[in-house]
Design a protein around this motif. Structure first.
Motif, short mmCIF file in Angstrom:
data_model
loop_
_atom_site.label_atom_id
_atom_site.label_comp_id
_atom_site.label_asym_id
_atom_site.label_seq_id
_atom_site.Cartn_x
_atom_site.Cartn_y
_atom_site.Cartn_z
N ALA A 96 1.16 -1.34 0.33
CA ALA A 96 0.33 0.17 0.00
C ALA A 96 1.07 1.01 0.20
O ALA A 96 1.97 1.52 0.51
CB ALA A 96 -1.26 -0.06 1.40
N GLU A 97 0.18 2.37 -0.45
CA GLU A 97 0.59 3.73 -0.04
C GLU A 97 -0.07 4.84 0.48
O GLU A 97 -0.91 4.75 0.01
CB GLU A 97 1.41 3.97 -1.56
CG GLU A 97 1.47 5.73 -2.24
CD GLU A 97 1.54 6.24 -3.33
OE1 GLU A 97 1.63 6.82 -4.18
OE2 GLU A 97 0.98 5.38 -4.37
N PRO A 98 0.62 4.94 1.40
CA PRO A 98 -0.33 6.54 2.08
C PRO A 98 -0.14 7.63 1.24
O PRO A 98 0.63 7.85 0.74
CB PRO A 98 0.75 6.47 3.38
CG PRO A 98 1.74 5.69 3.38
CD PRO A 98 1.88 5.20 2.71
N LEU A 99 -1.80 8.21 1.61
CA LEU A 99 -2.07 9.32 0.33
C LEU A 99 -2.10 10.62 1.22
O LEU A 99 -1.26 11.57 1.14
CB LEU A 99 -2.88 9.31 -0.16
CG LEU A 99 -2.96 7.85 -1.35
CD1 LEU A 99 -4.70 7.68 -1.87
CD2 LEU A 99 -1.29 8.09 -2.28
N GLY A 100 -2.10 10.51 2.16
CA GLY A 100 -2.28 11.67 2.92
C GLY A 100 -3.35 11.21 4.59
O GLY A 100 -3.97 10.48 4.34
N ARG A 101 -3.18 12.39 5.67
CA ARG A 101 -3.77 12.38 6.94
C ARG A 101 -5.66 12.64 6.19
O ARG A 101 -5.56 14.27 6.27
CB ARG A 101 -2.85 13.08 8.31
CG ARG A 101 -3.80 12.88 9.22
CD ARG A 101 -2.96 12.00 10.24
NE ARG A 101 -3.75 12.23 11.31
CZ ARG A 101 -2.86 13.68 12.84
NH1 ARG A 101 -2.16 13.58 12.59
NH2 ARG A 101 -4.10 13.41 13.31
N VAL A 102 -5.83 11.80 6.91
CA VAL A 102 -7.28 12.42 7.30
C VAL A 102 -7.04 13.27 8.81
O VAL A 102 -6.84 12.57 9.86
CB VAL A 102 -8.49 11.36 7.56
CG1 VAL A 102 -9.84 11.74 7.66
CG2 VAL A 102 -8.04 10.32 6.04
N PRO A 103 -7.85 14.38 8.17
CA PRO A 103 -7.79 15.72 9.83
C PRO A 103 -8.46 15.15 11.08
O PRO A 103 -9.96 14.15 10.44
CB PRO A 103 -8.90 16.57 9.40
CG PRO A 103 -8.19 16.80 8.08
CD PRO A 103 -8.57 14.84 6.98
N GLY A 104 -8.05 14.88 12.61
CA GLY A 104 -8.76 14.10 12.92
C GLY A 104 -8.14 13.40 14.15
O GLY A 104 -6.93 12.54 13.82
N GLU A 105 -8.74 12.63 14.98
CA GLU A 105 -8.02 11.65 16.05
C GLU A 105 -9.01 12.39 16.84
O GLU A 105 -9.96 12.24 17.12
CB GLU A 105 -6.21 11.94 16.68
CG GLU A 105 -6.19 11.25 17.22
CD GLU A 105 -5.37 12.43 18.34
OE1 GLU A 105 -4.11 11.79 17.61
OE2 GLU A 105 -5.22 12.40 19.42
N TRP A 106 -9.35 10.17 17.14
CA TRP A 106 -10.78 9.70 17.47
C TRP A 106 -10.38 8.36 18.75
O TRP A 106 -9.30 8.10 18.92
CB TRP A 106 -11.54 8.96 16.39
CG TRP A 106 -11.93 9.88 15.94
CD1 TRP A 106 -12.56 10.53 16.32
CD2 TRP A 106 -11.18 10.33 14.79
NE1 TRP A 106 -13.18 11.65 14.86
CE2 TRP A 106 -11.67 11.30 13.85
CE3 TRP A 106 -10.45 9.37 13.25
CZ2 TRP A 106 -11.29 11.45 12.16
CZ3 TRP A 106 -9.69 10.46 12.08
CH2 TRP A 106 -10.83 11.45 11.77
N PRO A 107 -10.59 8.74 20.34
CA PRO A 107 -10.36 8.34 21.23
C PRO A 107 -10.63 6.75 21.20
O PRO A 107 -11.56 6.39 20.88
CB PRO A 107 -10.84 8.52 22.32
CG PRO A 107 -12.06 9.39 21.94
CD PRO A 107 -11.06 9.78 20.23
#
Ligand SMILES: Nc1nc2c([nH]c(=O)n2[C@H]2C[C@H](O)[C@@H](COP(=O)(O)OP(=O)(O)OP(=O)(O)O)O2)c(=O)[nH]1
Length: 141
Positions: free
Chosen positions: A68-79
């Protein structure tokens, strides 16, 4: 002197929004018992000193047998359960990658179209992350 703040320990779990031909890969967990049968974004824990993108590539190779190739971070962070937090990257299969297979942790995989996105029972804690992915996906990511 640097002090550790009590309770500050936090371990990042990276989840992949693996996109292919307008579809998103969802994976059904086979373990542990309290998560089994629910659907998630494949991925796993980032190891000490590891970059999240590298963890994502490693986990997708181990769990799904893909390149796989990472493309970009999805904004946010979930507990998740303490001390874990979920971060999500969009990703795609590199040319020539085998198709995903449920090698570890999962017993079923589905490529979901936008119309099918909510047909599977996602883990509760993944729902806001999947919603955020959809917003990006709509924007053409
Ligand atoms: N991979 C992944 N894990 C998730 C998601 N949502 C969620 O609550 N989790 C939880 C399940 C696990 O408790 C933890 C990640 O563990 P894991 O079992 O996938 O990661 P891992 O392969 O690095 O774990 P390990 O077996 O090496 O301990 O986060 C998600 O969308 N993706």
């Amino acid at each position: 002197m640097t002090r550790m703040t009590p309770g500050a320990e936090r371990i990042v779990v990276v989840g992949a929004a693996l996109l292919d031909g307008g579809r998103l890969l969802a994976a059904r967990r086979s373990a542990p018992a309290d998560l089994a049968g629910r659907w998630e974004l494949p991925g796993g824990k980032v190891e000490a000193g590891e970059r999240p993108e590298d963890a994502l590539v490693r986990e997708l190779r181990e769990e799904l047998g893909v390149d796989a190739e990472p493309l970009g971070r999805v904004p946010g962070e979930w507990p998740l359960r303490t001390p874990y937090v979920l971060q999500v990257w969009t990703a795609r299969l590199r040319p020539g990658s085998p198709g995903p297979r449920p090698l570890e942790d999962h017993d079923e995989l589905r490529w979901l179209t936008r119309a099918e996105l909510w047909d599977v029972p996602w883990l509760d804690q993944d729902v806001p992350a999947v919603r955020e992915v959809t917003a990006r996906w709509r924007a053409g990511v």
